[in-house]
Scaffold this motif. Sequence first.
Motif, PDB file in Angstrom:
ATOM      1  N   VAL A  43       0.837  -1.202   0.000  1.00 46.92           N
ATOM      2  CA  VAL A  43       0.000   0.000   0.000  1.00 46.92           C
ATOM      3  C   VAL A  43       0.871   1.251   0.000  1.00 46.92           C
ATOM      4  N   SER A  44       1.874   1.278   0.851  1.00 51.54           N
ATOM      5  CA  SER A  44       2.772   2.436   0.921  1.00 51.54           C
ATOM      6  C   SER A  44       3.476   2.662  -0.414  1.00 51.54           C
ATOM      7  N   ALA A  45       3.966   1.571  -1.009  1.00 50.35           N
ATOM      8  CA  ALA A  45       4.664   1.680  -2.284  1.00 50.35           C
ATOM      9  C   ALA A  45       3.740   2.154  -3.392  1.00 50.35           C
ATOM     10  N   ALA A  46       2.501   1.646  -3.397  1.00 49.39           N
ATOM     11  CA  ALA A  46       1.546   2.048  -4.428  1.00 49.39           C
ATOM     12  C   ALA A  46       1.209   3.526  -4.324  1.00 49.39           C
ATOM     13  N   LEU A  47       1.069   4.017  -3.102  1.00 45.26           N
ATOM     14  CA  LEU A  47       0.763   5.432  -2.900  1.00 45.26           C
ATOM     15  C   LEU A  47       1.935   6.311  -3.321  1.00 45.26           C
ATOM     16  N   GLU A  48       3.141   5.834  -3.081  1.00 46.44           N
ATOM     17  CA  GLU A  48       4.321   6.629  -3.400  1.00 46.44           C
ATOM     18  C   GLU A  48       4.705   6.544  -4.866  1.00 46.44           C
ATOM     19  N   LEU A  49       4.664   5.324  -5.430  1.00 43.44           N
ATOM     20  CA  LEU A  49       5.195   5.101  -6.767  1.00 43.44           C
ATOM     21  C   LEU A  49       4.155   5.214  -7.878  1.00 43.44           C
ATOM     22  N   ARG A  50       2.876   5.095  -7.538  1.00 42.44           N
ATOM     23  CA  ARG A  50       1.781   5.202  -8.501  1.00 42.44           C
ATOM     24  C   ARG A  50       1.970   4.297  -9.713  1.00 42.44           C
ATOM     25  N   PRO A  51       2.075   2.987  -9.485  1.00 42.30           N
ATOM     26  CA  PRO A  51       2.228   2.051 -10.613  1.00 42.30           C
ATOM     27  C   PRO A  51       0.935   1.930 -11.409  1.00 42.30           C
ATOM     28  N   ASP A  52       1.074   1.436 -12.629  1.00 41.77           N
ATOM     29  CA  ASP A  52      -0.111   1.153 -13.447  1.00 41.77           C
ATOM     30  C   ASP A  52      -0.732  -0.178 -13.045  1.00 41.77           C
ATOM     31  N   VAL A  53       0.145  -1.153 -12.741  1.00 47.23           N
ATOM     32  CA  VAL A  53      -0.297  -2.504 -12.397  1.00 47.23           C
ATOM     33  C   VAL A  53       0.438  -2.969 -11.148  1.00 47.23           C
ATOM     34  N   VAL A  54      -0.294  -3.645 -10.263  1.00 45.70           N
ATOM     35  CA  VAL A  54       0.305  -4.259  -9.083  1.00 45.70           C
ATOM     36  C   VAL A  54       0.129  -5.767  -9.188  1.00 45.70           C
ATOM     37  N   LEU A  55       1.235  -6.518  -9.179  1.00 45.51           N
ATOM     38  CA  LEU A  55       1.165  -7.973  -9.090  1.00 45.51           C
ATOM     39  C   LEU A  55       1.063  -8.300  -7.612  1.00 45.51           C
ATOM     40  N   MET A  56      -0.029  -8.909  -7.177  1.00 48.70           N
ATOM     41  CA  MET A  56      -0.324  -9.058  -5.756  1.00 48.70           C
ATOM     42  C   MET A  56      -0.416 -10.517  -5.319  1.00 48.70           C
ATOM     43  N   ASP A  57       0.428 -10.891  -4.361  1.00 50.50           N
ATOM     44  CA  ASP A  57       0.322 -12.196  -3.731  1.00 50.50           C
ATOM     45  C   ASP A  57      -0.894 -12.185  -2.805  1.00 50.50           C
ATOM     46  N   VAL A  58      -1.444 -13.352  -2.493  1.00 49.56           N
ATOM     47  CA  VAL A  58      -2.625 -13.412  -1.634  1.00 49.56           C
ATOM     48  C   VAL A  58      -2.249 -13.529  -0.166  1.00 49.56           C
ATOM     49  N   ARG A  59      -1.463 -14.540   0.158  1.00 53.44           N
ATOM     50  CA  ARG A  59      -1.163 -14.808   1.564  1.00 53.44           C
ATOM     51  C   ARG A  59       0.179 -14.202   1.953  1.00 53.44           C
ATOM     52  N   MET A  60       0.111 -13.166   2.802  1.00 57.41           N
ATOM     53  CA  MET A  60       1.317 -12.453   3.231  1.00 57.41           C
ATOM     54  C   MET A  60       1.152 -12.017   4.678  1.00 57.41           C
ATOM     55  N   PRO A  61       2.259 -11.731   5.358  1.00 57.58           N
ATOM     56  CA  PRO A  61       2.187 -11.265   6.750  1.00 57.58           C
ATOM     57  C   PRO A  61       1.699  -9.827   6.846  1.00 57.58           C
ATOM     58  N   ARG A  62       1.377  -9.418   8.087  1.00 60.03           N
ATOM     59  CA  ARG A  62       0.897  -8.072   8.423  1.00 60.03           C
ATOM     60  C   ARG A  62      -0.442  -7.749   7.766  1.00 60.03           C
ATOM     61  N   LEU A  63      -0.445  -7.515   6.481  1.00 58.23           N
ATOM     62  CA  LEU A  63      -1.685  -7.265   5.751  1.00 58.23           C
ATOM     63  C   LEU A  63      -1.690  -8.171   4.534  1.00 58.23           C
ATOM     64  N   ASP A  64      -2.744  -8.985   4.380  1.00 62.63           N
ATOM     65  CA  ASP A  64      -2.760  -9.920   3.254  1.00 62.63           C
ATOM     66  C   ASP A  64      -3.116  -9.208   1.956  1.00 62.63           C
ATOM     67  N   GLY A  65      -3.073  -9.981   0.876  1.00 61.26           N
ATOM     68  CA  GLY A  65      -3.318  -9.405  -0.438  1.00 61.26           C
ATOM     69  C   GLY A  65      -4.716  -8.862  -0.627  1.00 61.26           C
ATOM     70  N   ILE A  66      -5.686  -9.396   0.126  1.00 60.36           N
ATOM     71  CA  ILE A  66      -7.068  -8.914  -0.008  1.00 60.36           C
ATOM     72  C   ILE A  66      -7.176  -7.506   0.533  1.00 60.36           C
ATOM     73  N   GLY A  67      -6.689  -7.329   1.763  1.00 62.03           N
ATOM     74  CA  GLY A  67      -6.748  -6.014   2.376  1.00 62.03           C
ATOM     75  C   GLY A  67      -5.946  -4.993   1.597  1.00 62.03           C
ATOM     76  N   ALA A  68      -4.773  -5.404   1.117  1.00 59.23           N
ATOM     77  CA  ALA A  68      -3.931  -4.495   0.345  1.00 59.23           C
ATOM     78  C   ALA A  68      -4.603  -4.112  -0.972  1.00 59.23           C
ATOM     79  N   THR A  69      -5.238  -5.076  -1.615  1.00 59.83           N
ATOM     80  CA  THR A  69      -5.939  -4.800  -2.868  1.00 59.83           C
ATOM     81  C   THR A  69      -7.047  -3.785  -2.661  1.00 59.83           C
ATOM     82  N   ALA A  70      -7.839  -3.970  -1.605  1.00 56.98           N
ATOM     83  CA  ALA A  70      -8.950  -3.054  -1.330  1.00 56.98           C
ATOM     84  C   ALA A  70      -8.442  -1.626  -1.140  1.00 56.98           C
ATOM     85  N   ARG A  71      -7.369  -1.472  -0.381  1.00 57.95           N
ATOM     86  CA  ARG A  71      -6.848  -0.136  -0.115  1.00 57.95           C
ATOM     87  C   ARG A  71      -6.225   0.493  -1.357  1.00 57.95           C
ATOM     88  N   ILE A  72      -5.485  -0.305  -2.109  1.00 57.98           N
ATOM     89  CA  ILE A  72      -4.845   0.222  -3.316  1.00 57.98           C
ATOM     90  C   ILE A  72      -5.888   0.643  -4.351  1.00 57.98           C
TER      91      ILE A  72
END
Length: 226
Positions: A43-72
């Motif tokens: 999420v932090s990187a997406a806000l800073e770097l403004r990519p066109d596409v994010v390749l997102m893993d599903v199962r990750m520590p701290r915040l999973d890919g679902i939560g990160a996808t929703a915020r991004i």
Amino acid sequence: MADQLRVLVVDDQALVRDGFSVILEAQPDITVVGEAGDGEEAVSAALELRPDVVLMDVRMPRLDGIGATARICAETDARVLVLTTFDVDEYVYDALHAGASGFLLKDMRRDELVAAVRTIAGGEALLAPTVTRRLIAEMVDRGRSAPVGWRPEGRLAALTARETDTLRLVARGLSNAEIAAEMFVTEHTVKTHVSNLLTKLGLRDRVQAVVLAYESGLVVPGAASG
């Protein structure tokens, strides 16, 4: 494509991130602008770097890919392509609701990854027919309820007959060319129908249209597609 496609690679395994980055950086029209090892970093990187596409893993520590996808998806214009090792994974269904534009399995070929990034960046959704439609059908058939914003009451009534027919065919996983052949119209006409129905239904892309078609009962899991 004249412009460089900016990609953010997110996975909790460094070797996986490196592998995807090497494949994508080898393309003349793609630049990997950053990597992230968990959802919070993504999420932090997406806000800073403004990519066109994010390749997102599903199962990750701290915040999973679902939560990160929703915020991004809520806070940027980036489009999210979910990558998973599971061909039937309930988390992927949740990712589609969170705003992901599609998903692929991690055992895809190099050319499939590159094509997927270009497809997503071009504004199209990416449906892996043997996985995505089955997953959606299974979840809906099991009675999964949609988030409040997805309730279809009254919304399908706004569609014309041709737009409704187009939505049915989109839900079957047909491409614009296949829909055009089925409806005896041009691909341009199909694109217009798709654009209009997405706008009327307040949907982001074709993936969400497929989910809504199942949840509204317009398309019935397991029914004949003809």
